[in-house]
Design a protein around this motif. Structure first.
Motif, PDB file in Angstrom:
ATOM      1  N   UNK A   8       0.846  -1.200   0.000  1.00  0.00           N
ATOM      2  CA  UNK A   8       0.000   0.000   0.000  1.00  0.00           C
ATOM      3  C   UNK A   8       0.881   1.250   0.000  1.00  0.00           C
ATOM      4  N   UNK A   9       1.600   1.439  -1.087  1.00  0.00           N
ATOM      5  CA  UNK A   9       2.496   2.595  -1.223  1.00  0.00           C
ATOM      6  C   UNK A   9       1.826   3.635  -2.122  1.00  0.00           C
ATOM      7  N   UNK A  10       1.659   4.842  -1.587  1.00  0.00           N
ATOM      8  CA  UNK A  10       1.083   5.943  -2.359  1.00  0.00           C
ATOM      9  C   UNK A  10       2.186   6.927  -2.722  1.00  0.00           C
ATOM     10  N   UNK A  11       2.335   7.188  -3.997  1.00  0.00           N
ATOM     11  CA  UNK A  11       3.305   8.166  -4.460  1.00  0.00           C
ATOM     12  C   UNK A  11       2.594   9.508  -4.623  1.00  0.00           C
ATOM     13  N   UNK A  12       2.883  10.440  -3.750  1.00  0.00           N
ATOM     14  CA  UNK A  12       2.252  11.760  -3.771  1.00  0.00           C
ATOM     15  C   UNK A  12       3.113  12.686  -4.623  1.00  0.00           C
ATOM     16  N   UNK A  13       2.563  13.122  -5.741  1.00  0.00           N
ATOM     17  CA  UNK A  13       3.338  13.940  -6.672  1.00  0.00           C
ATOM     18  C   UNK A  13       3.587  15.348  -6.134  1.00  0.00           C
ATOM     19  N   UNK A  14       2.585  15.910  -5.489  1.00  0.00           N
ATOM     20  CA  UNK A  14       2.720  17.259  -4.939  1.00  0.00           C
ATOM     21  C   UNK A  14       1.666  17.425  -3.857  1.00  0.00           C
ATOM     22  N   UNK A  15       2.088  17.859  -2.685  1.00  0.00           N
ATOM     23  CA  UNK A  15       1.108  17.997  -1.619  1.00  0.00           C
ATOM     24  C   UNK A  15       1.690  18.589  -0.357  1.00  0.00           C
ATOM     25  N   UNK A  16       0.857  18.561   0.677  1.00  0.00           N
ATOM     26  CA  UNK A  16       1.231  19.103   1.986  1.00  0.00           C
ATOM     27  C   UNK A  16       0.944  18.040   3.032  1.00  0.00           C
ATOM     28  N   UNK A  48       5.949  20.423   2.946  1.00  0.00           N
ATOM     29  CA  UNK A  48       5.638  20.342   1.521  1.00  0.00           C
ATOM     30  C   UNK A  48       6.328  19.108   0.960  1.00  0.00           C
ATOM     31  N   UNK A  49       5.588  18.299   0.237  1.00  0.00           N
ATOM     32  CA  UNK A  49       6.148  17.056  -0.307  1.00  0.00           C
ATOM     33  C   UNK A  49       5.961  17.012  -1.819  1.00  0.00           C
ATOM     34  N   UNK A  50       6.939  16.449  -2.503  1.00  0.00           N
ATOM     35  CA  UNK A  50       6.883  16.239  -3.949  1.00  0.00           C
ATOM     36  C   UNK A  50       7.492  14.880  -4.258  1.00  0.00           C
ATOM     37  N   UNK A  51       6.758  14.105  -5.061  1.00  0.00           N
ATOM     38  CA  UNK A  51       7.203  12.752  -5.410  1.00  0.00           C
ATOM     39  C   UNK A  51       7.612  11.972  -4.147  1.00  0.00           C
ATOM     40  N   UNK A  52       6.746  12.086  -3.161  1.00  0.00           N
ATOM     41  CA  UNK A  52       6.999  11.468  -1.857  1.00  0.00           C
ATOM     42  C   UNK A  52       6.136  10.212  -1.722  1.00  0.00           C
ATOM     43  N   UNK A  53       6.726   9.129  -1.235  1.00  0.00           N
ATOM     44  CA  UNK A  53       5.997   7.866  -1.093  1.00  0.00           C
ATOM     45  C   UNK A  53       5.570   7.652   0.358  1.00  0.00           C
ATOM     46  N   UNK A  54       4.284   7.418   0.536  1.00  0.00           N
ATOM     47  CA  UNK A  54       3.728   7.085   1.850  1.00  0.00           C
ATOM     48  C   UNK A  54       3.524   5.576   1.899  1.00  0.00           C
ATOM     49  N   UNK A  55       4.192   4.904   2.808  1.00  0.00           N
ATOM     50  CA  UNK A  55       4.034   3.457   2.990  1.00  0.00           C
ATOM     51  C   UNK A  55       3.010   3.203   4.091  1.00  0.00           C
ATOM     52  N   UNK A  56       1.765   2.983   3.679  1.00  0.00           N
ATOM     53  CA  UNK A  56       0.720   2.734   4.663  1.00  0.00           C
ATOM     54  C   UNK A  56       0.918   1.355   5.285  1.00  0.00           C
ATOM     55  N   UNK A  57       1.013   1.302   6.591  1.00  0.00           N
ATOM     56  CA  UNK A  57       1.220   0.042   7.284  1.00  0.00           C
ATOM     57  C   UNK A  57      -0.104  -0.649   7.599  1.00  0.00           C
ATOM     58  N   UNK A  58      -0.015  -1.946   7.817  1.00  0.00           N
ATOM     59  CA  UNK A  58      -1.196  -2.743   8.123  1.00  0.00           C
ATOM     60  C   UNK A  58      -1.935  -2.180   9.337  1.00  0.00           C
ATOM     61  N   UNK A  59      -3.257  -2.193   9.258  1.00  0.00           N
ATOM     62  CA  UNK A  59      -4.171  -1.744  10.314  1.00  0.00           C
ATOM     63  C   UNK A  59      -4.229  -0.222  10.459  1.00  0.00           C
ATOM     64  N   UNK A  60      -3.633   0.512   9.523  1.00  0.00           N
ATOM     65  CA  UNK A  60      -3.814   1.965   9.511  1.00  0.00           C
ATOM     66  C   UNK A  60      -5.153   2.279   8.851  1.00  0.00           C
ATOM     67  N   UNK A  61      -5.954   3.097   9.503  1.00  0.00           N
ATOM     68  CA  UNK A  61      -7.275   3.465   8.980  1.00  0.00           C
ATOM     69  C   UNK A  61      -7.269   4.930   8.556  1.00  0.00           C
ATOM     70  N   UNK A  62      -7.787   5.187   7.356  1.00  0.00           N
ATOM     71  CA  UNK A  62      -7.860   6.561   6.853  1.00  0.00           C
ATOM     72  C   UNK A  62      -9.266   6.869   6.365  1.00  0.00           C
TER      73      UNK A  62
END
Length: 259
Positions: A8-16, A48-62
């Protein structure tokens, strides 16, 4: 949505990235426009993040929603991900989200939130399909057929359950829609199995449950329908032959040969 597994890796191209504070300070003052989206009273930092990968771990709820401004807002409701403590927020600006790549997920998910007075994060519209292995074609190849389908009206909330009523693990993705369309696109898929689609509506105590049965399988299978037509024609032909046979026999008995 509660993530399961490690893919569950999300690559955030541009964000906060607004990191929640462990000790909120209601007296804190925000000093910049950027921090107004992440007030210091609630967040320890705004990154501020650009091309940043968020590695969502098991049991994380969003939870997630698209704001009226067009921004995509993701909130860590129950976090098992180190860089995102509970209450942390990811904001993808409207301009970046409009052309953003898909955000894929694996986990327990539901579509839509409970409708109520003043609600803004609700399902706009949707469709669903139930697929099964073709009853006739399964003898020759692994082919699935749509046996039941329907629509989800505005304000509905839906979840896929197993036969015992427990949420099942699903796969899917989030994608942006056209700039002039509200909301965001979400697709949810489940593995093959004995499953039920549970749909709830505001004000109704009981939820509607949709589960394919044998009649859905029969009436939706082109192969079974073709077989039914074939056997119907065959039965009609046999009946005609049985009616014609006695008539032919009577003609043979009544014929006289004159030499």
């Amino acid at each position: 949505m509660t993530f399961q597994g490690e893919a569950n890796a999300w690559s955030i191209e541009d964000g906060l990235l607004c990191v929640a504070s462990t000790t909120p300070d209601p007296r804190a003052q925000s000093d910049s426009n950027y921090q107004s989206a992440c007030p210091e009273a609630l967040f320890s930092s705004a990154i501020e993040i650009q091309n940043h990968t968020i590695e969502w771990r098991k049991d994380t709820t969003i939870s997630f929603s698209r704001e009226q401004s067009g921004d995509l807002r993701v909130i860590a409701e129950d976090s098992n991900t180190a860089e995102l403590p509970v209450g942390s927020v990811i904001i993808i600006p409207a301009e970046a989200w409009a052309s953003h790549g898909a955000l894929v997920f694996r986990g327990v998910s539901s579509i839509g939130k409970d409708m109520g007075p003043g609600a803004s994060d609700y399902l706009i519209e949707g469709t669903w399909e139930a697929r099964q292995l073709g009853a006739a074609t399964s003898f020759f190849r692994d082919t699935t057929e749509v046996v039941k389908r329907g629509t989800l009206i505005r304000g509905a909330h839906a979840q896929i359950l197993d036969s015992e009523g427990n949420p099942v693990e699903t796969f899917g993705h989030l994608t942006p829609l056209k700039s002039d369309e509200p909301g965001l696109g979400m697709v949810v898929l489940s593995e093959k199995g004995d499953q039920i689609l549970s749909v709830g509506y505001y004000g109704l105590q009981d939820q509607s449950r949709f589960e394919p049965d044998w009649l859905d399988t029969v009436t939706s299978s082109p192969a079974l329908i073709a077989l039914a037509v074939f056997f119907g024609l065959l039965l009609t032909t046999l009946q005609l032959m049985l009616l014609i046979a006695p008539f032919t026999e009577r003609r043979e008995i009544g014929r006289t040969d004159i030499n």
